[in-house]
Design a protein around this motif. Structure first.
Motif, short mmCIF file in Angstrom:
data_model
loop_
_atom_site.label_atom_id
_atom_site.label_comp_id
_atom_site.label_asym_id
_atom_site.label_seq_id
_atom_site.Cartn_x
_atom_site.Cartn_y
_atom_site.Cartn_z
N ILE A 73 0.84 -1.20 0.00
CA ILE A 73 0.00 0.00 0.00
C ILE A 73 0.87 1.25 0.00
O ILE A 73 0.62 2.22 -0.74
N LEU A 85 2.84 1.14 -3.75
CA LEU A 85 2.14 1.18 -5.04
C LEU A 85 1.24 2.39 -5.19
O LEU A 85 1.16 2.98 -6.28
N ILE A 86 0.55 2.80 -4.12
CA ILE A 86 -0.34 3.97 -4.23
C ILE A 86 0.46 5.26 -4.46
O ILE A 86 0.14 6.01 -5.40
N ALA A 120 1.78 5.24 -8.03
CA ALA A 120 0.75 5.52 -9.03
C ALA A 120 0.45 7.01 -9.12
O ALA A 120 0.28 7.57 -10.22
N ILE A 121 0.40 7.67 -7.95
CA ILE A 121 0.15 9.11 -7.94
C ILE A 121 1.30 9.86 -8.60
O ILE A 121 1.09 10.78 -9.41
N TYR A 156 9.93 4.84 -3.52
CA TYR A 156 8.94 4.58 -2.47
C TYR A 156 9.18 3.23 -1.80
O TYR A 156 8.93 3.08 -0.60
N SER A 166 5.57 7.07 3.35
CA SER A 166 6.14 5.72 3.28
C SER A 166 7.17 5.48 4.38
O SER A 166 7.26 4.39 4.94
#
Length: 561
Positions: A425, A428-429, A432-433, A459, A487
């Motif tokens: 979490i 990857l989130i 993606a942003i 990240y 993170s």
């Protein structure tokens, strides 16, 4: 080629030899048994405990241990933030450095207090000697000792003991393990040529009559705890690729052994706590084999070199771009896998220059976090996978899963799932942003598959508390400084909370009597299943980004396009 693999093999043999010796010593320290340093450290520790109002025999519950960690780390972070902010007014600042920008300073403080040491600044042009030693050096000891304390508390809980006292574990981790070894290591690095001085920048007249400025400082002491504590933050911007941090093959060997010594030894320490050395060795060899495979994949990729370059020049040569000549392809590849496997984050070459095989291996380590894992917490993650394997195999056998004579129930699986799910979490989130919005793309130097690897790596490094990076990424911006904080903090403290609560619950369970139907966890078959579960869970979670990043880049290079 043969010499490179011989160097790797020699280092691995030394690791195997020192693991049981160091593992026994760590166990004696945290079991409260006598050690060689008692005569020196006992009076010092007693004085510290009296001053702090800590009683050594006061065990903590899971939540008490967690609150102690959070309060202690918060106070340390605030103190260090202001130490660096006011560094212009403090001593040991021969170059007169002022305070960094607030976002860089905040990122640096959080990064070091979480044992990540992700650096978005250049040390020799940003921080004074006082800030490097009294602020960051202080956090290197305390953050490493915090992770070690959590790992030991988790082992205690799994083996049916009370968790212990965080403040006692923190102090003993520093006084009995980190500090004495760091002193010996600093002396060894001094002998190899690493500087240790408070003198300012040296002006040197070159052969052409020009002037060159050589940054220096108290590097040897900084370097040892950097590697031993899995901190990884460099005194200089290029880290252990700098000749003042890592001048030759001897210093390179010392630093690699420092990186891997505690994570490897803690597996053996668990065997002593659990009174099951056989299982400890099985887990050690499981991790060792996966580690060697990743080293082999990375080393072969670097030895074969870039096919586009080899085709253009009509010859075959290793990939030497981004590497120091004194280490070459073999030691750079070996270091890259080791620094991401141990969550150290130090580098002796530029990871951005690795072939796709090397980027795959380093990302894989950051995703899995158990080959060998971070300071203390990596051992805890290893046993999280072990608990999940016990749960899965127990369900297939149609009986309630048990580990070390204690039942694995819903609460344990929920907490273990939190540890494993929070990591993707937090990677990857944000990735993606960052890839979706142009404002965050300003630091990405590659538009293709390699650019995806750069973002995900940043990240992943933050969430895994590793700190290394694919430094083609221009990460000293407001976006990267602030976005990685999520993170950094989440990757450090959320798993710690879940780990300690899980250990606390296990310590309170009544042991059940072993029967002929009890699943043996100290068998070769079960260890193999654990390896399979670990690899499958890791690959399934992160395969899409691996496919879009290093795998796609490798296929593109192989196709000659």
């Amino acid at each position: 080629m043969g010499q490179g693999f011989l160097q790797i093999g020699l280092t691995l043999c030394i690791v195997i030899a020192i693991t049981p010796l160091f593992g026994k010593y760590i166990a004696r320290v945290f079991l409260g048994e006598r050690t060689l340093l008692d005569f020196l450290m006992n009076p010092i520790e007693r004085s510290m405990f009296v001053f702090a109002g800590v009683r050594r025999k006061d065990d903590m519950t899971g939540w008490e241990y967690i609150r102690a960690i959070l309060c202690c780390n918060t106070v340390m972070a605030i103190s260090v933030y202001f130490l660096i902010y006011f560094q212009r007014l403090l001593p040991w600042n021969p170059n007169g450095f002022g305070a960094p920008n607030w976002d860089v300073l905040l990122h640096t403080t959080i990064s070091f207090v979480t044992n990540t040491d992700q650096q978005h600044y250049v040390g020799e042009t940003t921080l004074s000697y006082f800030s490097q030693v009294a602020a960051l050096g202080f956090l290197m000891f305390t953050s490493a000792a915090t992770g070690l304390a959590v790992g030991i508390a988790f082992i205690r809980g799994l083996t049916g003991r009370r968790l212990g006292n965080f403040y006692v574990d923190l102090v003993r981790g520093i006084t009995r393990i980190l500090l004495p070894i760091s002193i010996i290591g600093a002396i060894a690095l001094l002998v190899t040529g690493v500087p240790q001085t408070l003198a300012g920048t040296m002006d040197v007249t070159t052969l052409e009559g020009g002037t060159q400025y050589l940054a220096r400082g108290p590097v040897a002491s900084f370097e040892t705890i950097k590697l031993l504590g899995e901190n990884g933050g460099g005194f200089f911007g290029v880290n252990s690729a700098h000749p003042f941090e890592n001048p030759n093959g001897a210093s390179n060997l010392i630093e690699m052994l420092a990186m891997i010594s505690i994570p490897a030894a803690l597996i053996y320490t668990y065997g002593i706590f659990a009174n099951n050395i056989k299982q400890a060795w099985l887990l050690f060899w499981m991790v060792f084999v996966i580690f060697v495979i990743l080293v082999g994949v990375t080393a072969v990729g670097e030895l074969q070199g870039n096919p586009l370059v080899n085709t253009a020049f009509g010859l075959e040569q290793p990939n030497l771009e981004g590497k120091e000549v004194r280490f070459g392809w073999a030691q750079t590849a070996f270091w890259a896998v080791m620094t991401t496997a141990t969550m150290s984050g130090a580098v002796n070459g530029m990871h951005d220059s690795l072939m796709p095989q090397g980027i795959f291996s380093t990302l894989f380590n950051l995703f899995i976090q158990v080959i060998w894992g971070g300071q203390g917490t990596g051992t805890a993650y290893l046993f999280i996978y072990l608990i999940l394997t016990v749960f899965l195999t127990g369900l297939m056998a149609g009986r309630t899963p048990e580990f070390l004579g204690r039942k694995i129930e819903k609460r344990e699986i929920v907490l273990a799932s939190v540890v494993l799910l929070i990591h993707p979490i937090l990677i990857l989130i944000p990735s993606a942003i960052a890839l979706a919005y142009p404002i965050s793309l300003s630091g990405i130097s590659n538009a293709g598959y390699h650019g995806i690897s750069q973002v995900v790596y940043e990240y992943a490094s933050a969430a895994a508390n590793n700190g290394s990076g694919l430094e083609g990424l221009g990460d000293n911006t407001l976006w990267w400084n602030l976005s990685t904080l999520v993170s950094l903090i989440g990757g450090r403290y959320i798993p710690m909370i879940a780990i300690l609560l899980l250990a606390d619950g296990m310590s309170r369970k009544q042991p059940v009597q072993e029967t002929p139907a009890t699943l043996r966890t100290d068998s070769l078959v079960f260890t193999g299943i654990t390896a399979g579960v670990t690899l499958v869970l890791g690959v399934l979670t992160f395969f899409p980004v691996l496919a879009l990043g290093p795998i796609a880049e490798g296929l593109k290079l192989a196709s000659g396009s």
